[in-house]
Scaffold this active site. Structure first.
Site, PDB file in Angstrom:
ATOM      1  N   TYR A 574       0.851  -1.198   0.000  1.00  0.00           N
ATOM      2  CA  TYR A 574       0.000   0.000   0.000  1.00  0.00           C
ATOM      3  C   TYR A 574       0.890   1.253   0.000  1.00  0.00           C
ATOM      4  CZ  TYR A 574      -3.663  -3.410   0.811  1.00  0.00           C
ATOM      5  OH  TYR A 574      -4.511  -4.470   0.661  1.00  0.00           O
ATOM      6  N   ARG A 622       2.873  -1.730  11.010  1.00  0.00           N
ATOM      7  CA  ARG A 622       2.922  -3.039  10.325  1.00  0.00           C
ATOM      8  C   ARG A 622       3.878  -2.930   9.150  1.00  0.00           C
ATOM      9  NH1 ARG A 622      -1.416  -7.734   8.681  1.00  0.00           N
ATOM     10  NH2 ARG A 622      -0.688  -8.596  10.635  1.00  0.00           N
TER      11      ARG A 622
HETATM   12  C1  LIG Z   1      -9.890 -11.373   4.775  1.00  0.00           C
HETATM   13  C2  LIG Z   1      -8.573 -10.792   5.152  1.00  0.00           C
HETATM   14  C3  LIG Z   1      -8.438  -9.411   5.194  1.00  0.00           C
HETATM   15  C4  LIG Z   1      -7.215  -8.822   5.574  1.00  0.00           C
HETATM   16  N1  LIG Z   1      -7.130  -7.473   5.698  1.00  0.00           N
HETATM   17  C5  LIG Z   1      -6.032  -6.907   6.246  1.00  0.00           C
HETATM   18  C6  LIG Z   1      -5.988  -5.549   6.597  1.00  0.00           C
HETATM   19  O1  LIG Z   1      -6.968  -4.829   6.464  1.00  0.00           O
HETATM   20  N2  LIG Z   1      -4.848  -5.046   7.101  1.00  0.00           N
HETATM   21  C7  LIG Z   1      -3.734  -5.822   7.287  1.00  0.00           C
HETATM   22  O2  LIG Z   1      -2.706  -5.340   7.744  1.00  0.00           O
HETATM   23  N3  LIG Z   1      -3.759  -7.139   7.001  1.00  0.00           N
HETATM   24  C8  LIG Z   1      -4.887  -7.697   6.498  1.00  0.00           C
HETATM   25  N4  LIG Z   1      -4.929  -9.056   6.274  1.00  0.00           N
HETATM   26  C9  LIG Z   1      -3.748  -9.871   6.595  1.00  0.00           C
HETATM   27  C10 LIG Z   1      -3.901 -10.489   7.995  1.00  0.00           C
HETATM   28  O3  LIG Z   1      -3.914  -9.513   9.011  1.00  0.00           O
HETATM   29  C11 LIG Z   1      -2.776 -11.492   8.279  1.00  0.00           C
HETATM   30  O4  LIG Z   1      -1.549 -10.806   8.287  1.00  0.00           O
HETATM   31  C12 LIG Z   1      -2.717 -12.627   7.268  1.00  0.00           C
HETATM   32  O5  LIG Z   1      -4.008 -13.119   6.961  1.00  0.00           O
HETATM   33  C13 LIG Z   1      -1.873 -13.788   7.811  1.00  0.00           C
HETATM   34  O6  LIG Z   1      -2.389 -14.264   9.024  1.00  0.00           O
HETATM   35  P1  LIG Z   1      -3.244 -15.652   9.125  1.00  0.00           P
HETATM   36  O7  LIG Z   1      -2.396 -16.734   8.547  1.00  0.00           O
HETATM   37  O8  LIG Z   1      -3.498 -15.815  10.592  1.00  0.00           O
HETATM   38  O9  LIG Z   1      -4.511 -15.451   8.341  1.00  0.00           O
HETATM   39  C14 LIG Z   1      -6.121  -9.648   5.871  1.00  0.00           C
HETATM   40  C15 LIG Z   1      -6.274 -11.035   5.803  1.00  0.00           C
HETATM   41  C16 LIG Z   1      -7.479 -11.608   5.467  1.00  0.00           C
HETATM   42  C17 LIG Z   1      -7.597 -13.106   5.451  1.00  0.00           C
END
Ligand SMILES: Cc1cc2nc3c(=O)[nH]c(=O)nc-3n(C[C@H](O)[C@H](O)[C@H](O)COP(=O)(O)O)c2cc1C
Ligand SMILES: Cc1cc2nc3c(=O)[nH]c(=O)nc-3n(C[C@H](O)[C@H](O)[C@H](O)COP(=O)(O)OP(=O)(O)OC[C@H]3O[C@@H](n4cnc5c(N)ncnc54)[C@H](O)[C@@H]3O)c2cc1C
Length: 767
Positions: A574, A622
């Site tokens: 971003y 982040r």
């Molecule tokens: C549906 C979805 C939306 C996400 N939106 C964001 C977000 O708005 N901001 C962000 O920093 N990461 C976002 N992520 C990334 C997650 O915060 C996370 O870093 C990533 O899914 C890996 O973690 P996990 O394996 O527990 O899912 C998103 C992930 C998913 C699955």
């Protein structure tokens, strides 16, 4: 079949035995360059599983081997003058010389012809007279190296230096002894394999090795120095080499990790170390060699299976096993190569980190091995987490953490997740229920999704925003609900989409441009996210001022809403991330070029937000700690510098994500796959970090926290399907002190009772 095994190590001998056992009509010859009884090395370690496998394959040799196995349970870790002992590890080992004697006797008994002092040359024409030539000639295999392209050989020479020595001192425990010297740290891995003999491997970094002059002196002098360095562990016993013929520094090795794409070419088949190696620190080389031999013999003798199909199955099955072990071995190797990172740990945590280094052993595995020891670690963790106030023995994930004046009740966080469900940026009932439910579910900290600082900062028309009074009122309602009904703290993630903006809702197509109602996008440079996305306008200084002020305005609104914490989103490609990564930042002004320049604008935004945000409340950032683009992008080493730079501007926590910074990224996924980046930033930069990425079990969280790889653990997708993830973990781990919303008390106690009953029933079945 007429078969030649080149190399009479464990692989060649055991394959010969396994073939004869399945069909005595096979003509099998083993060619070994050394005389019988002459071998390098001291003891080798087995697992119970290997013993089971060899017992099924050949009960006769297995009985002789198991009768002579040395057993030990404890691991002693000596560091900073302390000795940390943990038990229940259950190792078994045997001398290499004795193992080979047993295998040679058994091979002869079964009619295998053994040739000693027979150096084999791959160019020799006689190999054409055999149906199969088994290249069991070890890690420096001449047969493999004669045709490296045919086998697709990939060798990775590891950094540290090691020497394989022996001693008559019988170590009662598997011993790791770390010594600080004027030339740096040097350490020994020692284990008994016979009543009066132990392996004693000495390891150090190349710099330490050179500083000692080990590169210039004879082996006898090396041994004398090691005897002095480790005198307090050797109790007067001497160290010995059985490679005494090696001159100068040749006895010292760098471990070569070997992989092969193909394990057969013409009539030559690779077996054991010739096909693959796994670092000695996980002690699996002999196990792999024996198990390869069993599998190859089995497929070659299976009726109706063509040679081609047999070899395909052999490679497919064994390679899978090898890759798993090589993965663990890589973690273990890297742990020793980056030892400096962990030397500031207290001895107990250092030992925990060492024991869990390969990620094959977890917190709960350690509990099964030695409950008492693990509870000592848990008590230590709680004491540190509470400044000495708590004596609790409980899983680390439930320990509090204080960042500035904010105290989170436990270490589990709901990671930010865009829900694409807002209208004109305003969060609604969906967001209230979604975030409220996850706060009720027990997580210590709940992040909002990336909330955008202006309409143009949105990724999609459904993104939440923070730029007007309507947003403030809607967010306040959510924050108030979380505070009134749970113990969770709530953090607002603020971001700007940059070149990834003006795209469809997540489920309509990730990063796919809008067909109607799109808006112009800007970024560090004019690099589009992908060929189908808009070309962004490079930001002018006036744009930078405007966007910085939008971040500040949103931060001020977050104060009104009552957020406990604010996070700046500088990851995932971003806007701010487009400045950080060289893959998107092509600027030639003071905001492009060096990392320092590329960080200038993101740091400016962060500092401005920090100035607006109350001093007693924490802020995080982040970052993408790896662009998954090798040296062309951000590397985990750069990530330490990035974390440090934000910390200097007042970041209290680095939220360590990775990737999504360019469309063709090549991430290496797996369990907890981004945690090593958090570990590095935390322990090289000495910063508080949050790990995220495929962490889905309480055991993962506890292992990460206790090993000091992160301070907080974030879960995203697991929380999508289970808002109560933390409460469920508390029930599973029988942790009673967690806040349970009173409305849910009955459900929790029933879940805890049922889980306990199930665990007892499973334990009874095992008995
Ligand atoms: C549906 C979805 C939306 C996400 N939106 C964001 C977000 O708005 N901001 C962000 O920093 N990461 C976002 N992520 C990334 C997650 O915060 C996370 O870093 C990533 O899914 C890996 O973690 P996990 O394996 O527990 O899912 C998103 C992930 C998913 C699955
Ligand atoms: C420091 C260290 C510690 C280790 N610790 C362990 C451990 O704890 N547990 C464990 O399981 N493994 C351990 N290993 C690994 C283990 O030694 C090997 O993985 C295992 O021996 C592999 O068996 P192999 O038969 O494939 O190869 P090797 O045991 O290397 O046997 C190859 C044989 O081929 C012979 N040879 C080579 N070239 C020729 C030629 N051209 N002609 C004729 N003969 C030839 C060699 O003399 C040798 O006898 C360790 C290795 C090292 C270096």
């Amino acid at each position: 079949m007429k078969i030649a095994c080149v190399g009479g190590g464990p692989a060649g001998l055991y394959f010969a035995i396994s073939m004869k056992l399945r069909d005595p009509a096979h003509e099998v010859e083993v060619f070994e360059r050394n005389a019988p009884g002459v071998t390098f090395g001291w003891g080798v370690v087995f697992s119970d599983q290997t013993v089971e496998n060899i017992s099924r394959n050949d009960p006769v040799s297995a009985k002789t081997i198991t009768d002579e196995l040395a057993h030990w349970d404890d691991i002693d870790v000596h560091i900073h003058g302390a000795t940390i002992t943990s038990g229940g590890h259950g190792f078994i080992g045997i001398g290499r010389k004795r193992l080979l004697q047993i295998l040679q006797d058994r091979a002869r008994e079964l009619g295998v012809v053994l040739h000693f002092e027979a150096e084999c040359d791959p160019a020799d024409q006689r190999w054409k007279n055999y149906d199969l030539v088994i290249a069991s000639d070890g890690l420096n295999s001449r047969f493999r190296n004669a045709k490296p392209e045919a086998f697709g050989v990939d060798t990775d020479i590891r950094k540290n230096k090691f020497i394989w020595l022996g001693t008559s001192k019988a170590f009662e425990a598997f011993t790791f002894a770390f010594e600080e010297t004027e030339h740096g740290w040097i350490w020994a891995h020692a284990y008994r394999f016979a009543p009066d003999c132990s392996t004693f491997i000495v390891e150090c970094s190349e710099e330490t090795w050179r500083a000692f002059g080990f590169d210039r002196i004879e082996q006898s002098e090396t041994i004398a120095i090691c005897e002095q360095l480790f005198a307090k562990y050797l109790d007067g016993h001497s160290l010995m080499s059985n490679a005494a013929h090696l001159r100068g520094s040749a006895a010292w090795l760098n471990f070569p990790r070997i992989k092969c794409e193909r394990w057969a070419s013409g009539n030559v088949i690779l077996l054991g170390d010739a096909a693959h190696t796994a670092h000695f620190s996980i002690g699996s080389g002999t196990k792999l060699a024996l198990e390869d031999a069993i599998k190859l013999a089995e497929v070659l003798n299976r009726p109706g299976l063509s040679l081609e199909a047999a070899l395909d199955e052999y490679q497919a099955e064994r390679n899978l096993e090898v890759l798993k072990l090589q993965n663990s071995a890589r973690n273990s190797t890297e742990w020793f190569e980056t030892l400096d990172r962990y030397l500031h740990f207290e001895p107990l945590q250092f030992a925990y980190s060492l024991l869990t280094r390969s990620q094959r052993i977890s917190h709960e595995n350690l509990r099964l091995r030695d409950r008492e020891w693990l509870e000592t670690v848990e008590r230590w963790f709680w004491k540190r987490a509470t400044n000495g106030k708590s004596n609790k023995t409980a899983p680390p994930m439930f320990a509090p953490l204080k960042l500035r004046e904010m105290q989170v009740e436990n270490r589990i966080t709901v990671s930010p997740m865009a829900m694409y469900s807002a209208v004109d940026g305003t969060p609604n009932d969906f967001h209230l229920v979604h975030l409220g439910e996850r706060a009720l579910g027990g997580a210590g900290l709940v992040f909002t999704e990336m909330t955008c600082v202006s309409p143009e900062a949105r990724i999609s028309p459904g993104c939440t925003g923070m730029w007007n009074e309507e947003h403030v009122a809607a967010w306040k309602k959510i924050v108030d609900f979380c505070h009134a009904n749970s113990k969770a703290k709530i953090c607002l993630q603020l971001g700007h989409s940059g070149a990834k903006g003006s795209t469809k809702l997540g489920w309509e197509g990730n990063d796919v441009p809008l067909e109607h109602g799109s808006w112009p996008v800007m970024s560090a440079s004019d690099v589009p996210w992908s060929p189908v996305n808009q070309a962004p306008t490079p930001m002018t200084r006036a744009d930078m001022d405007a966007v910085r002020d939008q971040f500040v305005a949103a931060t001020r609104m977050a104060i009104v809403c009552g957020f406990d914490m604010v996070e700046l989103h500088a990851a995932h490609g971003y806007l701010l991330s487009s400045f950080v990564t060289p893959l998107q930042n092509k600027r030639t002004d003071e905001y492009g070029g060096s990392l320092e320049n590329r960080l200038r604008y993101p740091l400016e935004v962060f500092a401005a937000m920090r100035a607006a945000w109350p001093k007693d409340r924490p802020m995080s950032v982040r970052i993408s700690a790896n662009d998954w683009a090798g040296e062309d992008g951000i590397t985990p080493g750069d990530a330490v510098l990035i974390g440090e730079a934000f910390a200097r501007e007042g970041a209290d926590l680095i939220d360590v994500s990775a990737g999504q910074t360019w469309a063709d990224q090549q991430p290496v996924y797996g369990r907890m796959f981004q945690t090593p980046f958090s570990d590095r930033i935390r322990n090289e930069g000495r910063l508080a970090t949050m790990a995220v990425g495929n962490i889905y079990e309480p055991d993962h969280a506890n292992s990460i926290l206790a090993a000091g790889r992160a301070d907080l653990v974030a879960l995203a997708r697991p929380h999508l399907v289970d808002p109560m993830w933390t409460l469920r973990a508390a029930a599973q781990l029988d942790y009673r002190d967690i806040y349970i919303p009173p409305q849910y008390l009955n459900g929790m106690s029933q879940l805890a009772r049922n889980l306990k009953r199930e665990a007892e029933a499973a334990a009874a079945l095992r008995v």
